[in-house]
Scaffold this motif. Structure first.
Motif, PDB file in Angstrom:
ATOM      1  N   THR A 144       0.894  -1.171  -0.124  1.00  0.00           N
ATOM      2  CA  THR A 144      -0.089  -0.056  -0.093  1.00  0.00           C
ATOM      3  C   THR A 144       0.801   1.310   0.233  1.00  0.00           C
ATOM      4  N   TYR A 145       1.994   1.355   0.773  1.00  0.00           N
ATOM      5  CA  TYR A 145       2.862   2.450   0.640  1.00  0.00           C
ATOM      6  C   TYR A 145       3.261   2.701  -0.802  1.00  0.00           C
ATOM      7  N   PHE A 146       3.584   1.607  -1.347  1.00  0.00           N
ATOM      8  CA  PHE A 146       4.341   1.708  -2.746  1.00  0.00           C
ATOM      9  C   PHE A 146       3.227   2.212  -3.616  1.00  0.00           C
ATOM     10  N   LYS A 147       2.032   1.852  -3.521  1.00  0.00           N
ATOM     11  CA  LYS A 147       0.991   2.245  -4.279  1.00  0.00           C
ATOM     12  C   LYS A 147       0.725   3.810  -4.025  1.00  0.00           C
ATOM     13  N   ASN A 148       1.130   4.422  -2.712  1.00  0.00           N
ATOM     14  CA  ASN A 148       0.822   5.808  -2.230  1.00  0.00           C
ATOM     15  C   ASN A 148       2.107   6.555  -3.060  1.00  0.00           C
ATOM     16  N   MET A 149       2.930   6.053  -3.177  1.00  0.00           N
ATOM     17  CA  MET A 149       4.289   6.586  -3.758  1.00  0.00           C
ATOM     18  C   MET A 149       4.128   6.786  -5.371  1.00  0.00           C
ATOM     19  N   MET A 150       3.527   5.681  -5.780  1.00  0.00           N
ATOM     20  CA  MET A 150       3.206   5.694  -7.370  1.00  0.00           C
ATOM     21  C   MET A 150       2.101   6.796  -7.792  1.00  0.00           C
ATOM     22  N   ASP A 151       1.090   6.987  -6.650  1.00  0.00           N
ATOM     23  CA  ASP A 151       0.237   8.119  -6.767  1.00  0.00           C
ATOM     24  C   ASP A 151       0.795   9.724  -6.379  1.00  0.00           C
ATOM     25  N   GLY A 152       1.921   9.461  -6.121  1.00  0.00           N
ATOM     26  CA  GLY A 152       2.762  10.963  -6.171  1.00  0.00           C
ATOM     27  C   GLY A 152       2.571  11.345  -4.713  1.00  0.00           C
ATOM     28  N   VAL A 153       2.516  10.588  -3.520  1.00  0.00           N
ATOM     29  CA  VAL A 153       2.638  10.726  -2.074  1.00  0.00           C
ATOM     30  C   VAL A 153       4.019  10.643  -2.146  1.00  0.00           C
ATOM     31  N   ARG A 154       4.920  11.425  -1.921  1.00  0.00           N
ATOM     32  CA  ARG A 154       6.370  11.258  -1.585  1.00  0.00           C
ATOM     33  C   ARG A 154       6.812  11.007  -0.270  1.00  0.00           C
ATOM     34  N   PRO A 155       7.409   9.896   0.033  1.00  0.00           N
ATOM     35  CA  PRO A 155       7.859   9.615   1.749  1.00  0.00           C
ATOM     36  C   PRO A 155       8.712  10.664   1.985  1.00  0.00           C
ATOM     37  N   SER A 156       8.933  10.994   3.387  1.00  0.00           N
ATOM     38  CA  SER A 156       9.441  11.836   3.877  1.00  0.00           C
ATOM     39  C   SER A 156      10.989  11.435   3.562  1.00  0.00           C
ATOM     40  N   GLN A 157      11.723  12.358   3.292  1.00  0.00           N
ATOM     41  CA  GLN A 157      13.150  12.188   3.214  1.00  0.00           C
ATOM     42  C   GLN A 157      13.831  11.929   4.313  1.00  0.00           C
ATOM     43  N   PRO A 158      14.124  12.748   5.245  1.00  0.00           N
ATOM     44  CA  PRO A 158      14.870  12.325   6.518  1.00  0.00           C
ATOM     45  C   PRO A 158      13.890  11.458   7.390  1.00  0.00           C
ATOM     46  N   PRO A 159      14.718  10.315   8.013  1.00  0.00           N
ATOM     47  CA  PRO A 159      13.908   9.230   8.932  1.00  0.00           C
ATOM     48  C   PRO A 159      13.434   9.911   9.812  1.00  0.00           C
ATOM     49  N   LEU A 160      12.048   9.369  10.120  1.00  0.00           N
ATOM     50  CA  LEU A 160      11.231   9.811  11.475  1.00  0.00           C
ATOM     51  C   LEU A 160      11.408   8.737  12.661  1.00  0.00           C
ATOM     52  N   LEU A 161      11.425   9.548  13.790  1.00  0.00           N
ATOM     53  CA  LEU A 161      11.698   8.764  14.957  1.00  0.00           C
ATOM     54  C   LEU A 161      10.235   8.929  15.879  1.00  0.00           C
ATOM     55  N   LEU A 162       9.692   7.779  16.150  1.00  0.00           N
ATOM     56  CA  LEU A 162       8.355   7.718  16.652  1.00  0.00           C
ATOM     57  C   LEU A 162       8.989   7.984  18.091  1.00  0.00           C
ATOM     58  N   MET A 163       8.288   8.935  18.926  1.00  0.00           N
ATOM     59  CA  MET A 163       8.207   9.460  20.175  1.00  0.00           C
ATOM     60  C   MET A 163       7.313   8.990  21.104  1.00  0.00           C
ATOM     61  N   ARG A 164       5.918   8.975  20.542  1.00  0.00           N
ATOM     62  CA  ARG A 164       5.009   8.691  21.581  1.00  0.00           C
ATOM     63  C   ARG A 164       3.707   8.441  20.589  1.00  0.00           C
ATOM     64  N   ILE A 165       2.800   7.556  21.343  1.00  0.00           N
ATOM     65  CA  ILE A 165       1.257   7.449  21.062  1.00  0.00           C
ATOM     66  C   ILE A 165       0.387   7.788  22.092  1.00  0.00           C
ATOM     67  N   ILE A 166      -0.435   8.622  21.498  1.00  0.00           N
ATOM     68  CA  ILE A 166      -1.441   8.981  22.072  1.00  0.00           C
ATOM     69  C   ILE A 166      -2.925   8.213  21.921  1.00  0.00           C
ATOM     70  N   MET A 167      -3.427   7.556  22.856  1.00  0.00           N
ATOM     71  CA  MET A 167      -4.959   6.874  22.634  1.00  0.00           C
ATOM     72  C   MET A 167      -5.808   7.582  23.512  1.00  0.00           C
ATOM     73  N   SER A 168      -7.255   7.752  22.869  1.00  0.00           N
ATOM     74  CA  SER A 168      -8.114   8.469  23.650  1.00  0.00           C
ATOM     75  C   SER A 168      -8.581   7.824  24.966  1.00  0.00           C
ATOM     76  N   GLU A 169      -8.715   6.385  24.642  1.00  0.00           N
ATOM     77  CA  GLU A 169      -8.837   5.349  25.900  1.00  0.00           C
ATOM     78  C   GLU A 169      -7.923   4.197  25.844  1.00  0.00           C
ATOM     79  N   ALA A 170      -7.778   3.518  26.834  1.00  0.00           N
ATOM     80  CA  ALA A 170      -6.901   2.264  26.803  1.00  0.00           C
ATOM     81  C   ALA A 170      -7.480   1.184  25.939  1.00  0.00           C
TER      82      ALA A 170
END
Length: 374
Positions: free
Chosen positions: A314-340
């Motif tokens: 699916t990521y590859f399909k998005n890239m073919m549709d013109g959605v360019r991935p972020s060049q610098p690598p991203l670091l996941l810092m935290r995940i916020i959920m509305s409820e457990a």
């Protein structure tokens, strides 16, 4: 030469069969000796229980018999009981122990002979096998027919006339002990050289290398850890290398394999079908290409790949549709959920004021998400 190779292979098979026949014959001999020992022991016990008058009468009958020793044989029953009567003063228990010790020695010698023979045959097989592959891997003569049994075990599948997938060609068959890594690799090399001599290239994405000389060193290795598909950057490098090879000559074919020839291989091939528009998949959702590959391999799409690999498609399909991935690598810092989230913690039903409908409703409310983590 091929004739010599075939001769040594036949010798290996004959040696294995001879070893099995010898072991079976010695086991049957062991059983026969045990049965005879048991019979003699019973005869001794019966002789020991006879009264002196009975024994004397029986001895007299045996002496009066008209049969000659040649007709009876030295090992006849009469001679055996006559010897027992002569040795009776020593006691039946002593004679039984003597017989038991003698047969025990015979059985032990038989077992030692079996083990010695097995060791000798295994050493000779090892020596023949070492000499057989001393000058390199085993190769099939191009005049021979294809080894379809080994190719079927390797799951060699043509997606198109120029795109081929397979499992790791140098691994032992999990279902057939006769399909060794050498035989499977030789079968794959034989197929490629016979159908596409000098026009094939193999992409190994399994992280396990092997002897590439039998494949004319026409192998490119791309390594990335784990079972998921390669990172998008590496995926593009693989796709570009396959594209360059196929464009270099209209008769060139590309062969892709991982360990099983399914997850990683199918993910890359699905992306390539859409990338190049092969088999009519230009501009089509790569998930449709995965379904096509599963159809070619005669398995279900859910078995062909794991969720993370389908997500990368699916990521590859998005890239073919013109959605360019972020060049610098991203670091996941935290995940916020509305409820457990809830992980299927069902409370026991209350039998006092709870019926079947309310129990089912409470179960649906209490069952939460079940996240998949790769």
């Amino acid at each position: 030469s091929f004739a010599t190779t075939t001769m040594w292979s036949n010798l290996l098979s004959s040696g294995e069969a001879a070893k099995e026949r010898l072991a079976s014959a010695l086991e049957r001999t062991n059983e026969a000796l045990s049965q005879r020992a048991s019979t003699h022991a019973q005869n001794v016990a019966r002789t020991s229980s006879m009264s002196p008058s009975s024994m004397a009468s029986r001895s007299k009958e045996e002496e009066d018999t008209n049969q000659s020793p040649k007709e009876q044989g030295e090992g006849s029953a009469s001679s055996f009981f006559k010897n027992i009567n002569q040795q009776q003063p020593k006691g039946g228990a002593e004679l039984y122990e003597s017989l038991k010790t003698g047969w025990g020695s015979v059985l032990e010698a038989t077992k030692n002979a079996v083990e010695t023979t097995k060791d000798a045959v295994e050493k000779e097989q090892t020596r023949i096998h070492a000499s057989l592959f001393a000058n390199g891997p085993y190769k099939r003569d191009l005049s021979l027919p294809l080894d379809t049994e080994a190719l079927r075990d390797a799951e060699v599948v043509y997606l198109t006339d120029r795109l081929i997938t397979m499992s790791h060609p140098a691994m032992q068959s999990p279902t057939n002990g006769d399909i060794t890594p050498q035989r499977k690799l030789a079968a794959v090399a034989h197929l490629l050289q016979k159908r596409h001599g000098g026009k094939f290239m193999i992409w190994n994405v399994s992280e396990l290398e092997y002897d590439y000389s039998i494949l004319e060193d026409q192998v490119m290795t791309f390594q990335f850890p784990g079972s998921p598909s390669p990172p998008l950057g590496l995926l593009l490098k693989i796709l570009l290398s396959v594209e360059s090879w196929l464009k270099a000559d209209s008769e060139n074919v590309a062969v892709m394999h991982c360990l099983t020839g399914r997850g990683r291989t199918s993910t890359i091939m699905a992306a390539f079908l859409c990338w190049m528009g092969e088999a009519g998949f230009g501009g089509v959702d790569p998930t449709k290409a995965l379904e096509y590959i599963a159809y070619c391999k005669r398995i279900e799409p859910d078995i062909l790949t794991i969720p993370s690999q389908r997500r990368y498609v699916t990521y590859f399909k998005n890239m073919m549709d013109g959605v360019r991935p972020s060049q610098p690598p991203l670091l996941l810092m935290r995940i916020i959920m509305s409820e457990a989230p809830k992980f299927g913690k069902n409370m026991p039903p209350d039998d006092k004021n709870d019926d079947e409908t309310s129990r089912n409703k409470d179960k649906e409310q209490e069952l939460g998400c079940a996240p998949y983590v790769q």
